[in-house]
Design a protein around this motif. Structure first.
Motif, mmCIF file in Angstrom:
data_model
loop_
_atom_site.group_PDB
_atom_site.id
_atom_site.type_symbol
_atom_site.label_atom_id
_atom_site.label_comp_id
_atom_site.label_asym_id
_atom_site.label_seq_id
_atom_site.Cartn_x
_atom_site.Cartn_y
_atom_site.Cartn_z
ATOM 1 N N SER A 1 2.086 2.316 -5.522
ATOM 2 C CA SER A 1 1.307 3.530 -4.565
ATOM 3 C C SER A 1 1.402 2.844 -3.308
ATOM 4 N N THR B 1 -0.706 9.451 0.868
ATOM 5 C CA THR B 1 -0.432 8.649 -0.047
ATOM 6 C C THR B 1 0.990 8.841 -0.794
ATOM 7 N N ALA C 1 -0.274 3.479 0.590
ATOM 8 C CA ALA C 1 -0.981 4.421 1.333
ATOM 9 C C ALA C 1 -0.988 4.058 3.007
#
Length: 119
Positions: free
Chosen positions: A20, A76, A22
């Motif tokens: 992930s 994101t 961000a």
């Protein structure tokens, strides 16, 4: 623009991992986010990218195994990696391409996160 990457780690061949990324800070508009990787002795290579409109691009080596998605509101991007192979072992870098203000177009890089796939 700052990029915070998470995920990665050690997994056996055939397993899955989720990365992930961000983005935060001065964000005016995003063109695309993506993931690149670099294995020891190799150049950095594209893994997958996704535009703000949702268009995706994948390296041939990961097609059918990796999926990139994004949440524009949260800035994101997520890379779901399935069917991992030892050759996927590398440091993975998040990339953000866009405008931090109406005049400044550039790319930003996050810190790398290690992905290791054991055979």
């Amino acid at each position: 623009v700052q990029l915070q990457a998470s995920g990665g780690g050690l997994v056996q061949a055939g397993g899955s991992l989720r990365l992930s990324c961000a983005a935060s800070g001065s964000i005016f508009s995003m063109n695309a986010m993506g993931w690149y990787r670099q294995a020891p002795g190799n150049e950095r290579e594209l893994v997958a990218t996704i535009t703000s409109g949702g268009s995706t691009n994948y390296a041939d080596s990961v097609k059918g195994r990796f999926t990139i998605s994004r949440d524009n509101a949260l800035n994101t991007a997520v890379l779901q990696m399935n069917g991992l192979k030892p050759e996927d072992t590398a440091v993975y870098y998040c990339n953000w391409d866009g405008y931090s203000d109406p005049w400044s177009l550039r790319a930003y890089w996050g810190q790398g996160t290690q992905v290791t796939v054991s055979s």
